[in-house]
Write a protein that holds these residues in place. Structure first.
Motif, mmCIF file in Angstrom:
data_model
loop_
_atom_site.group_PDB
_atom_site.id
_atom_site.type_symbol
_atom_site.label_atom_id
_atom_site.label_comp_id
_atom_site.label_asym_id
_atom_site.label_seq_id
_atom_site.Cartn_x
_atom_site.Cartn_y
_atom_site.Cartn_z
ATOM 1 N N UNK A 221 -15.504 15.476 -12.591
ATOM 2 C CA UNK A 221 -16.281 15.504 -11.359
ATOM 3 C C UNK A 221 -16.822 16.891 -11.058
ATOM 4 N N UNK A 222 -15.957 17.895 -11.069
ATOM 5 C CA UNK A 222 -16.390 19.261 -10.777
ATOM 6 C C UNK A 222 -17.343 19.776 -11.845
ATOM 7 N N UNK A 223 -16.981 19.580 -13.083
ATOM 8 C CA UNK A 223 -17.793 20.053 -14.199
ATOM 9 C C UNK A 223 -19.199 19.447 -14.170
ATOM 10 N N UNK A 224 -19.300 18.188 -13.723
ATOM 11 C CA UNK A 224 -20.599 17.498 -13.697
ATOM 12 C C UNK A 224 -21.419 17.821 -12.464
ATOM 13 N N UNK A 225 -20.848 18.564 -11.520
ATOM 14 C CA UNK A 225 -21.585 18.922 -10.309
ATOM 15 C C UNK A 225 -21.619 17.821 -9.274
ATOM 16 N N UNK A 226 -20.624 16.916 -9.302
ATOM 17 C CA UNK A 226 -20.618 15.767 -8.399
ATOM 18 C C UNK A 226 -19.588 15.893 -7.269
ATOM 19 N N UNK A 227 -18.806 16.942 -7.252
ATOM 20 C CA UNK A 227 -17.789 17.091 -6.216
ATOM 21 C C UNK A 227 -18.437 17.324 -4.857
ATOM 22 N N UNK A 228 -18.072 16.523 -3.867
ATOM 23 C CA UNK A 228 -18.610 16.653 -2.519
ATOM 24 C C UNK A 228 -17.629 16.029 -1.531
ATOM 25 N N UNK A 229 -16.748 16.840 -0.940
ATOM 26 C CA UNK A 229 -15.728 16.296 -0.038
ATOM 27 C C UNK A 229 -16.267 15.820 1.299
ATOM 28 N N UNK A 230 -17.559 16.026 1.572
ATOM 29 C CA UNK A 230 -18.132 15.564 2.844
ATOM 30 C C UNK A 230 -18.660 14.137 2.746
ATOM 31 N N UNK A 231 -18.801 13.608 1.539
ATOM 32 C CA UNK A 231 -19.370 12.271 1.363
ATOM 33 C C UNK A 231 -18.404 11.185 1.824
ATOM 34 N N UNK A 270 -27.754 17.137 -10.744
ATOM 35 C CA UNK A 270 -28.224 17.945 -9.616
ATOM 36 C C UNK A 270 -28.597 17.010 -8.467
ATOM 37 N N UNK A 271 -28.111 17.322 -7.259
ATOM 38 C CA UNK A 271 -28.365 16.478 -6.092
ATOM 39 C C UNK A 271 -29.757 16.740 -5.547
#
Length: 530
Positions: A221-231, A270-271
Motif C-alpha cells: 500500500x505505502x510503496x504503491x502510493x495508495x496509503x490514505x488514512x483519511x479515506x 498517483x491520485x
C-alpha cells in the motif's frame, strides 16, 4: 469506430424481471446482528456474488452474512448455493469451508493462483478471509498462510493485475475506525439514539496486496502510493480511464472525497480525483458514496463512471471526456431526477435488453428506519431503480421493480444460460432476491468467457471489442464494482437484431491480440488465450 445514437431495437419494452427467489430455492436471510444498540456496522448490509464454483459453466450464488455481536443460540454464516441447471439451486454451504461465523460484508471472486478454479475473498469486520477453491464445492481458508492481514472495517474488494505480471493482486476498500467500545451516541431527534453517519468516526486506509506467487501476498500500500488514512472507502472499480493499457482505480468514499488513482506503470499510482472532477459533487462537497461501476454507455470508446450516493445527492454519472477530465451528467438528465431521493448502495452497468447499449441498475435503501419521521419524502425501504439506455447518452426510467426493499449488494449474471442477464441483490437484515430476466433475449447476443494462459487465468484486464452491423462495442473483464459484490466474469454483448458479429477482437493483459471473424449470434463461447 464507435458510432453514437444508433436506432434502438423495437420491442425491448416487453422485458420483465420476475422474482424467482422462492422458486429457485434461495432461502437466505441476512443477519445484521441488531440487538437494540444501533451500532454503525448494522446499517451496512452485505454483498453477493455470481460465481462458477464447480467450473461447469453454470453460475452458482454466494451470499455474505453477518452475525450476532454476542452468542444468542443461533449461528449464521455465508450461504453457497449450487446451480442445478434447471432454474433451481441447492444449498451446499455446510462443509463447504465457507461456513464460518464472521461479520462479513464484501466478496471478490477470481482465480488468484491460476489453477483454473475461482477463489473467494470475503471482507469482514475485524479480519478478512481468503478462501482457496479446492474443487467439488470445497474451499480452504488460507488467510494466514497467504500473508494477507487486513483486520479493519473493510467493505468492497477487487482483484486486478496492476503490475501486469500475470498474477492477480488484491485491492481492499477499508471504511472507518469503529469498535463496540468506541461506538458514539448519535440522534435524529436529540432524545433517542439513532445510527451515526461516518462523519463521527476517523477514516482508515485501504490496502493493496501484491501477488508474489505460490499463494503468498505482500502489503504494498505505502510503496504503491495508495496509503490514505483519511479515506472512508466502500466501493472500488478497476478501469483503464486513460486507455493506456494499465488498470487504474476509482475508490468511492463516504463523506470524504472520492479517489481516482492513475497507474504509473511502475508499481505506483498517483491520485488525480480532484483534477479529474470526480472527487466531489457539483457543489464542491464530498458526497456519501457507496457503490461504483465503470462502463462505456455511449460508445465513445472510453470508460465512464456511475456512483451510488446518499439520499438527496442523486447518482453521479461521470462522463469521461478523454482528456483526463470527467463531467457529471446526472444533474441534467433522467439519471439525476430519478435517483435524487434514493440512497444507493449496489449499482452497475449491464445491457438487460441486449440492444448493445449498457443500462443502469441501482439497489436502494436507507440506513435509518425512522428517517421518514424527520424527512417525510425519504423512505427506509425503496424501489430498485432501472434506467434504460436510449442512446446518445440519454436514459429513461423503467418500472421493472414494484416492491420497496432495503437493498445493499447487487450483482448480475446469466444464471439460467438463456443469454440475458439476471439480477441478484441482498437486503440489510432481510432476504436476498433473485430476479430472472424474461424477454431480454428477444434480441441477439454473445456471451464470452475468457481463460488466460500467459495472462492471469481469469483474464481480468482483457479488453474485448465486438463489431456487428450496428457498430462496435467493448467491455473489459473486471472484478469488483457495485457494493461489496461480484458479478459474473463472463462478458455479455447485446447485438440487437444483428445475426452475427463480423469481428471479435481481444486484447489480452499479457499483450497478445486475438481475432475471431464471422461469429454467429446466440452463443456461449469459451475463448482461451493462445
Amino acid at each position: 469506430m464507435f458510432p453514437q445514437g444508433l436506432p434502438r431495437t423495437a420491442g425491448t419494452e416487453s422485458v420483465r424481471f420476475t422474482d424467482v427467489t422462492t422458486a429457485a430455492g434461495i432461502r437466505f436471510v441476512h443477519n445484521a446482528g441488531r440487538a437494540g444498540k444501533k451500532w454503525l456496522p448494522e446499517t451496512m448490509g452485505a454483498g453477493c456474488a455470481f460465481l462458477d464454483t464447480l467450473g461447469d459453466g453454470w453460475l452458482d450464488i454466494l451470499l455474505i452474512n453477518g452475525k450476532d455481536w454476542t452468542p444468542r443460540g443461533r449461528r449464521t454464516t455465508a450461504a453457497l448455493y449450487r446451480n442445478n441447471h434447471d432454474g433451481t439451486f441447492t444449498d451446499i454451504t455446510r462443509g463447504s469451508g465457507l461456513d464460518i461465523e464472521i461479520y462479513g460484508l464484501g466478496v471478490a471472486v477470481a482465480d488468484y493462483d491460476n489453477d483454473g478454479r475461482q477463489d473467494v475473498y470475503i471482507t469482514a469486520l475485524g479480519g478478512d478471509h481468503l478462501f482457496h477453491n479446492e474443487g467439488a464445492g470445497r474451499f480452504r481458508d488460507v488467510t494466514r498462510e497467504s500473508g494477507i492481514g487486513n483486520a479493519s472495517f473493510s467493505a468492497g474488494a477487487a482483484w486486478l493485475d496492476y503490475d501486469r505480471d500475470g498474477k492477480l493482486d488484491l485491492f481492499v476498500a477499508n471504511y472507518v475506525q469503529w469498535t463496540p467500545q468506541g461506538d458514539i451516541w448519535c440522534s435524529l431527534d436529540g432524545s433517542t439514539k439513532s445510527y451515526c453517519t461516518p462523519e463521527s468516526y476517523k477514516g482508515s486506509s485501504s490496502k493493496l496486496y501484491n501477488n508474489l506467487g505460490g499463494g503468498k501476498f505482500a502489503d504494498v500500500t505505502d510503496k504503491a502510493g495508495l496509503a490514505d488514512p483519511t479515506s472512508k472507502s466502500l466501493g472500488v472499480s478497476v478501469f483503464d480511464y486513460n486507455n493506456d493499457g494499465w488498470p487504474d482505480l476509482f475508490v468511492a468514499n463516504d463523506t470524504q472525497p472520492n479517489k481516482l488513482y492513475r497507474n504509473l506503470q511502475n508499481g505506483r499510482f498517483r491520485e488525480e480525483g480532484l483534477a479529474a472532477g470526480v472527487a466531489f459533487g457539483e457543489d464542491g462537497v464530498a458526497r456519501g458514496a457507496m457503490g461504483v461501476d465503470a462502463g462505456d454507455y455511449d460508445r465513445s470508446g472510453r470508460a465512464h463512471l456511475i456512483v451510488g450516493n446518499f439520499s438527496n445527492q442523486m447518482l453521479g454519472l461521470y462522463h469521461n471526456e478523454g482528456n483526463g477530465l470527467f463531467v457529471d451528467e446526472a444533474p441534467r438528465s433522467t439519471v439525476g431526477r430519478a435517483s435524487l431521493l434514493t440512497l444507493t448502495f449496489g449499482l452497475f452497468f449491464f445491457d438487460y435488453d441486449l440492444d448493445g447499449y449498457p443500462d443502469i441498475f441501482a439497489a436502494n435503501g436507507h440506513i435509518e428506519e425512522e428517517i421518514g419521521r424527520v424527512q417525510p419524502k425519504i423512505q427506509y425501504a425503496e424501489l430498485p431503480l432501472l434506467l434504460r439506455n436510449q442512446g446518445k447518452g440519454k436514459f429513461e426510467q423503467v418500472s421493472a421493480f414494484t416492491r420497496p426493499v432495503v437493498a445493499r449488494g447487487a450483482a448480475y449474471g446469466d444464471f439460467d444460460r438463456d443469454g440475458d442477464l439476471d439480477v441478484l441483490f441482498t437486503t440489510n437484515n432481510g432476504p436476498a432476491h433473485l430476479y430472472r430476466n424474461d424477454g431480454g433475449n428477444r434480441n441477439r447476443w454473445l456471451q464470452l468467457r475468457l481463460a488466460g494462459a500467459k495472462s492471469n487465468r481469469s483474464a481480468i484486464g482483457a479488453v474485448v471489442r465486438v463489431t456487428s452491423a450496428g457498430g462496435t462495442q467493448w467491455q473489459t473483464v473486471r472484478s469488483g464494482s457495485s457494493y461489496c459484490s461480484s458479478s459474473d466474469l463472463a462478458l455479455t454483448f447485446g447485438l440487437g437484431a444483428d445475426a452475427s458479429a463480423s469481428v471479435i477482437e481481444i486484447e489480452w493483459p499479457g499483450g497478445t491480440r486475438q481475432k475471431l471473424n464471422n461469429v454467429t449470434a446466440n452463443q456461449h463461447l469459451v475463448i482461451r488465450e493462445p
